[in-house]
Write a protein that holds these residues in place. Structure first.
Motif, PDB file in Angstrom:
ATOM      1  N   ALA A 157       1.092  -1.356  -0.231  1.00  0.00           N
ATOM      2  CA  ALA A 157      -0.124   0.017  -0.233  1.00  0.00           C
ATOM      3  C   ALA A 157       1.052   1.618   0.316  1.00  0.00           C
ATOM      4  CB  ALA A 157      -0.703  -0.368   1.057  1.00  0.00           C
ATOM      5  N   GLU A 158       1.929   1.012   0.780  1.00  0.00           N
ATOM      6  CA  GLU A 158       3.200   2.340   0.628  1.00  0.00           C
ATOM      7  C   GLU A 158       3.251   2.965  -0.939  1.00  0.00           C
ATOM      8  OE1 GLU A 158       5.686   4.272   4.065  1.00  0.00           O
ATOM      9  OE2 GLU A 158       6.386   2.110   3.378  1.00  0.00           O
ATOM     10  N   VAL A 159       3.789   1.486  -1.008  1.00  0.00           N
ATOM     11  CA  VAL A 159       4.382   2.088  -2.267  1.00  0.00           C
ATOM     12  C   VAL A 159       3.889   2.739  -3.424  1.00  0.00           C
ATOM     13  CG1 VAL A 159       5.341   0.540  -4.392  1.00  0.00           C
ATOM     14  CG2 VAL A 159       6.001   0.058  -1.887  1.00  0.00           C
ATOM     15  N   GLY A 160       2.758   1.765  -3.911  1.00  0.00           N
ATOM     16  CA  GLY A 160       1.470   2.605  -4.490  1.00  0.00           C
ATOM     17  C   GLY A 160       0.618   3.783  -3.687  1.00  0.00           C
ATOM     18  N   ARG A 161       1.383   4.174  -2.801  1.00  0.00           N
ATOM     19  CA  ARG A 161       0.758   6.166  -2.061  1.00  0.00           C
ATOM     20  C   ARG A 161       2.201   6.852  -2.536  1.00  0.00           C
ATOM     21  NH1 ARG A 161       2.774   7.412   2.026  1.00  0.00           N
ATOM     22  NH2 ARG A 161       2.139   5.627   2.956  1.00  0.00           N
TER      23      ARG A 161
END
Length: 518
Positions: free
Chosen positions: A149-153
């Motif tokens: 999720a963090e990478v996507g954000r």
């Protein structure tokens, strides 16, 4: 037209003669990247691959059709050259399995890639992330899902239009989640399982993942968002194991959930049962306690669902198992070319993927010309015998006939020569390269699939190397039990075969070397 079947498009040009966009694939050596690259090429894209070790791409069938650049997503100084003159970036990199600090590694890499993409003026980033429950705060997720999720954000905040496709369990040979499901189901007819087997999941076939990734390169520039992607079925992990067993033609599995197995304990249990590395298995298991179901299907606005619909779980499993079930030699050990479908295993897949494959390997240097050694090899079976432990071969043939098999009675068509398709006792000639390779596929009754490969390689005018491999792909627990039950006899049967073939060739001294039942 289905992009999965698209052929090369006018050498990388659009219909009006303009060059197709150049795409950069970060993660071409991985499970998804290795399957996506040939599809991009088939759709006419110009492809550049970013790899820390370009040599890992050297043996790919498509290696000569792509540009390969050495670089590391965690080292910003290596990225500008790779990103130059690129339109679309496929970011398929994940540090899962690299150690406890994989979240920090993922974070640094995503920040470096986002900045490099912005500086190079890319028009699109496509990222394959993980489907996470929307009702759970990001900080409360498992490390695996939290990192995804963090990478996507980070990529969405990079200033470059980004499409994050969020998938749960991907069904296809080589997918870590699928391999974990495969090994648990095949090796354990009775399972005492953690409570997460009741968690609902929306799996997706790898073919649908690749179709959507391919379409994401052409999204309108104003589209920068996440998309949930999943197949048509919502299943518990327990249901997936039961349906996998049915697709694999295994007896129905007995699954007994218990509440005492925490994700940490169950990850250790998975590590004992499956060959999936613990650094990958544990984060995946920890993520299984979350219900992961698509909350929207907005991607269909831009990549319409094919007329035949999305691939269901049962069909996805069937496709993943098809190569082995059809008795086609596993590409992990064969010299076969690139498989014909994304569901098939690739030679670049990890050693632990594709199901269990047991091997008995022998190699001898033979003091005889390769031609003479080959005559001995080609004369195997039938009235000529199998060069080792004739009583064991006779007993095995009798046992096979008792259970309805063909036994040793078929013999061979010709005492000296073979051709592809010939029956050879309870084997079948599957591949034959005259003077070099003889590959036999077992047709005896077995709880699995078996092959015997005999290879002759010249080492000069009067010496040759003899290599022999017996391989067995077990079917269920009975297959594993069978292999280990006969393993104590391998030294006598297979070891004796190799030694006697070598000795027969050395003694022949240029005469007719038709073997006998040594």
């Amino acid at each position: 037209m289905d992009p999965m079947d698209t052929a090369a498009n006018d050498h990388g040009r659009t219909g009006d003669g303009e060059p197709r966009p150049r795409v950069l694939v970060a993660g071409a050596t991985g499970y998804i990247g290795g399957r996506l690259v040939p599809l991009l090429l088939g759709a006419g894209y110009r492809v550049r691959c970013l790899a820390r070790d370009p040599g890992r791409l050297r043996d790919q069938p498509w290696a000569g059709r792509v540009e390969t650049v050495k670089g590391d997503v965690t080292r910003p100084d290596t990225l500008p050259d790779a990103f130059e003159d690129v339109d679309v970036l496929y970011y398929l990199v994940h540090a899962l399995g690299t150690g406890r600090d994989f979240e920090e590694t993922d974070r640094r890499a995503a920040l470096a890639v986002g900045r490099a993409a912005k500086a190079a003026g890319l028009r699109r980033i496509v990222y394959l992330g993980g489907l996470a429950p929307r009702q759970v705060p990001e900080r409360a997720l498992s490390p695996h899902l939290r990192s995804r999720a963090e990478v996507g954000r980070i990529l969405l905040d990079s200033g470059v239009p980004t499409a994050q496709l969020r998938a749960a369990v991907i069904i296809g040979s080589g997918s870590a989640s699928f391999e974990m499901l495969r090994y648990l189901t095949e090796r354990l007819p009775v399972m005492v399982t953690p409570s997460w087997v009741s968690t609902r999941i929306q799996p997706i076939a790898v073919r649908d993942v690749l179709r959507l990734l391919l379409a994401a390169a052409e999204l309108p520039p104003e589209v920068s968002r996440s998309f949930d992607i999943g197949g048509p079925d919502v299943l518990t992990y327990r249901q997936m194991m039961i349906r996998y067993a049915a697709a694999a033609r295994l007896p129905r599995r007995l699954i007994l959930p218990v509440p005492v197995l925490t994700p940490a304990l169950s990850s250790l249990w998975v590590g004992l049962v499956t060959p999936v590395p613990s650094g990958i298995a544990r984060p995946l298991v920890e993520s299984l306690r979350y219900e992961v179901i698509c909350r929207e299907r907005d991607i269909a606005r831009y990549a319409p669902t094919p007329p035949e619909g999305l691939i269901g779980f049962d069909e996805a499993v069937r496709l993943a198992l098809k190569r082995v079930r059809d008795a086609d030699v596993a590409t992990r050990w064969s010299s076969a070319s690139l498989p014909g479908a994304p569901s098939d295993p690739l030679p670049s897949d990890p050693d632990w993927s594709g199901g269990s494959l047991y091997e008995d390997r022998r190699e001898l240097s033979v003091d005889a010309p390769a031609e003479r050694l080959w005559r001995v090899v080609e004369g195997i079976g039938g009235e000529n015998g199998w060069y080792s432990f004739p009583l064991a071969w006779s007993v095995r043939g009798a046992m096979d006939r008792l259970v309805g098999g063909v036994g040793l009675r078929r013999g061979r068509r010709d005492p000296h020569t073979l051709r592809v398709g010939d029956s050879l006792d309870f084997w079948r000639v599957e591949a034959l390269e005259q003077g070099h390779i003889l590959r036999l596929r077992a047709e005896m009754r077995l709880p699995g699939l078996a092959w015997l490969e005999l290879t002759v390689t010249p080492e000069g005018p009067s010496r040759a190397t003899y290599r022999q491999r017996a391989l067995f792909h077990p079917h269920g627990l009975a297959g594993h039990a069978y292999w280990w039950g006969v393993a104590p006899f391998h030294a006598a049967v297979f070891g004796g075969m190799a030694r006697n073939i070598a000795e027969r060739a050395e003694r022949a001294e240029g005469t007719d070397s038709s073997p006998s039942g040594v």
